[in-house]
Design a protein around this motif. Structure first.
Motif, PDB file in Angstrom:
ATOM      1  N   PHE A   1       0.841  -1.208   0.000  1.00  0.00           N
ATOM      2  CA  PHE A   1       0.000   0.000   0.000  1.00  0.00           C
ATOM      3  C   PHE A   1       0.867   1.245   0.000  1.00  0.00           C
ATOM      4  O   PHE A   1       1.993   1.261   0.519  1.00  0.00           O
ATOM      5  CB  PHE A   1      -0.928  -0.004   1.221  1.00  0.00           C
TER       6      PHE A   1
ATOM      7  N   VAL B   1      -0.488   3.918   5.033  1.00  0.00           N
ATOM      8  CA  VAL B   1      -1.242   3.051   5.938  1.00  0.00           C
ATOM      9  C   VAL B   1      -1.430   3.741   7.276  1.00  0.00           C
ATOM     10  O   VAL B   1      -0.724   4.692   7.623  1.00  0.00           O
ATOM     11  CB  VAL B   1      -0.506   1.706   6.178  1.00  0.00           C
TER      12      VAL B   1
ATOM     13  N   VAL C   1      -6.025   2.251   4.789  1.00  0.00           N
ATOM     14  CA  VAL C   1      -4.892   2.140   3.865  1.00  0.00           C
ATOM     15  C   VAL C   1      -5.204   2.904   2.578  1.00  0.00           C
ATOM     16  O   VAL C   1      -6.373   3.137   2.248  1.00  0.00           O
ATOM     17  CB  VAL C   1      -4.575   0.662   3.539  1.00  0.00           C
TER      18      VAL C   1
ATOM     19  N   ARG D   1      -4.468   3.134  -1.621  1.00  0.00           N
ATOM     20  CA  ARG D   1      -4.036   2.449  -2.836  1.00  0.00           C
ATOM     21  C   ARG D   1      -4.580   3.202  -4.036  1.00  0.00           C
ATOM     22  O   ARG D   1      -5.759   3.571  -4.049  1.00  0.00           O
ATOM     23  CB  ARG D   1      -4.548   1.002  -2.838  1.00  0.00           C
TER      24      ARG D   1
END
Length: 579
Positions: free
Chosen positions: A445, A448, A458, A460
């Motif tokens: 990721f 976080v 998280v 992404r």
């Protein structure tokens, strides 16, 4: 609204110290407590009646709104507090028992307040009109008066010496217990079973059937934990703690009262919880600690509460009589001592070598000063960095290496829920590992946040979502940030104890739960989680409130967050404990 009086906390006597005023009353106490200590108690105890309806609301004083900053800092983890649940099978089976229906595990110990005579009944959402129970849940019809309504209007008499309820009509209480059993027979869901079992435990306790009360209390807690609802668990914990107090099992009673008293609960419930903690301390001869709890109960009540004041006067009068006979007793314990949370070693710098080690509370060296940099112990482990090493290594409290530096982690976060985020480049591709360096989440990721109650926020693809401990995406990756603000002023990385998180999208805020459900769409300029509601603003910065289902209960018309909070407090007549 008149301003709250400033409270000057007295200096408490040290063990063995004689510390009194001219009349033998502890010096420095607030005037209302001094008056309560000297007020006579009517013969035969004090009888309490149900409170009168609240007066018409008065427009409160305004204060500037508060908005939550977005979450974008480097990963940091807080120190988790673990506590073993009380869910053992009952000692003797109650008249009706059934295992709780399976539900997601409880991830946080809660807090709700028991009333002066017994732990409280949880309140329904603000928008829901009070139903036949204090939780707004309609049960099966019972012949005769509804037992929960009967208990809510019962006029309890308290013994002025023991501060316990007097069962002055045992036959009627036994009938109420039978009616509760009838209602219980028609329930299969965890929530009503938890409520009815814990109420039956209250009645059995007052009748002196402590074994039955303990059995019901333990089963009620198991059902409450199966719901995953913070307030419901807290109420069940408090009622079981009250039973254990009467059984003189004080260590476990104190622990459950402390666990139940969460800052995420309504102040009225917390105030009553403090009253019960004070009574438990009183039973143990811990009179300074009892006074502290009683004072906290009064401080939490933002408006005058005649019932609370009357209960406190009775309790303080009893405390003063005991102190005159036996002295103040042991010095107060901290919450950590009650919960038996051991303080880990803390970082300490050796000024001669310029290296870091760890020492205990007395300053004794526990881990030698061998490291150029260290992080505090969390979850029983700490990340340390040796001189001339860029990578971090993990040690335990004895200084033994658990993960060597050759694992190559240049970026690390503290352990929480037995998991930590690590990165081999220190900036991205964060993965989760356990204390044995086993990878639990291999997805890299971009950013976080620490695990909290089994969930972690998280990022992404430039968007934020949330994953569980095995990396399963629970909240989709569609938000700009997590910005969880609580009404007590705290900001949280991710989810609250209740399993709620504030998310932001396009500058607007909404709410998701740990199951990924959207409770409030992200359409509000500001949003704060209140113990029983969501405080929101409109485009004109006026404050209102939504219930836990996202339905409007107070339209945005108040000038400040404080004003709408006070309006909620007036509406929450059912948050006053029934018993």
């Amino acid at each position: 609204m008149s301003p709250r009086p400033s409270i000057r906390r007295p200096r408490l006597p040290r063990p063995g110290e004689v510390f009194t005023g001219g009349d033998g009353i502890p010096a420095g106490l607030r005037p209302d407590i001094v008056e309560a200590l000297t007020a006579p108690t009517p013969p035969g105890g004090v009888r309490y009646e149900a409170p009168a309806p609240e007066p018409e609301p008065v427009e409160p004083v305004s204060s500037p709104p508060v908005s939550a900053p977005p979450v974008s800092a480097a990963p940091v983890s807080g120190s988790p507090v673990s506590a073993s649940p009380v869910s053992a099978p009952p000692v003797s089976a109650p008249p009706v028992s059934a295992p709780p229906v399976s539900a997601p595990p409880v991830s946080a110990p809660p807090v709700s307040a028991p009333p002066v005579s017994a732990p409280p009944v949880s309140a329904p959402p603000v928008s829901a009109p009070p139903g036949p129970s204090a939780e707004g849940e309609a049960g099966p019809a019972v012949s005769g008066p509804d037992p929960e309504q009967t208990l809510s209007t019962w006029e309890w008499v308290f013994d002025p010496n023991t501060l316990r309820e007097v069962a002055d009509d045992k036959q009627r209480l036994e009938q109420i217990r039978e009616l509760l059993t009838v209602k219980l027979n028609g329930q299969e869901d965890n929530a009503p079973r938890a409520r009815l079992l814990s109420l039956r435990a209250v009645v059995s306790r007052i009748l002196g059937d402590l074994q039955k009360a303990q059995a019901d209390g333990k089963l009620a807690l198991a059902h409450a934990e199966a719901t995953g609802e913070l307030r419901r668990i807290a109420i069940a914990q408090a009622r079981l703690a009250h039973v254990l107090q009467w059984r003189s099992e004080f260590e476990e009673a104190d622990r459950l009262f402390a666990l139940a008293n969460s800052t995420e609960l309504p102040d009225r419930l917390r105030a009553t919880m403090y009253q019960h903690s004070g009574k438990c301390a009183y039973d143990q001869g811990r009179y300074i600690e009892a006074c502290n709890h009683f004072e906290m109960a009064l401080e939490l009540r933002k408006t005058e509460d005649p019932e609370m004041i009357a209960h406190t006067e009775l309790a303080l009068d009893a405390v003063f009589r005991k102190v005159a006979e036996n002295g103040w007793g042991p010095y107060p314990r901290t919450r950590e001592e009650i919960l038996q949370i051991r303080r880990p070693p803390t970082p300490a710098l050796d000024e001669q070598t310029g290296l870091w080690g760890f020492t205990d509370a007395e300053g004794e060296t526990k881990v030698a000063a061998l490291y150029s940099d260290v992080q505090p112990f969390r979850d029983g482990v700490a990340w340390v960095q040796r001189p001339d090493e860029e990578a971090w290594e993990l040690i335990d409290e004895a200084g033994e290496t658990l993960i060597p530096s050759d694992a190559g982690y240049l970026g690390v976060s503290s352990f929480s829920d037995s998991l930590a985020w690590v990165s081999q480049d220190g900036t991205a591709r964060w993965i989760a590992i356990d204390k044995a360096n086993a990878v639990t989440i291999s997805t890299g990721f971009e950013d976080v946040r620490p695990f909290r109650r089994g969930m972690a926020a998280v990022r992404r693809g430039g968007r934020w979502g949330a994953v569980d401990g095995i990396g399963r995406a629970v909240v989709p990756f569609k938000y700009d940030s997590f910005a969880t603000a609580l009404s007590d002023g705290r900001y949280i990385d991710g989810f609250s104890d209740e399993g709620l998180a504030v998310v932001e999208l396009g500058g607007r805020k909404g709410v998701v739960d740990r199951a990924g459900r959207v409770l409030v769409e992200p359409v509000h300029p500001a949003l704060v989680i209140h113990p029983v509601a969501f405080l929101i603003t409109d485009g004109a910065h006026r404050w209102g409130a939504l219930d836990r289902r996202g339905r409007m209960v107070i339209s945005p018309s108040h000038p400040s967050r404080m004003a709408v909070t006070e309006e909620i407090d007036r509406l929450l007549v059912d948050a006053r404990p029934m018993l």
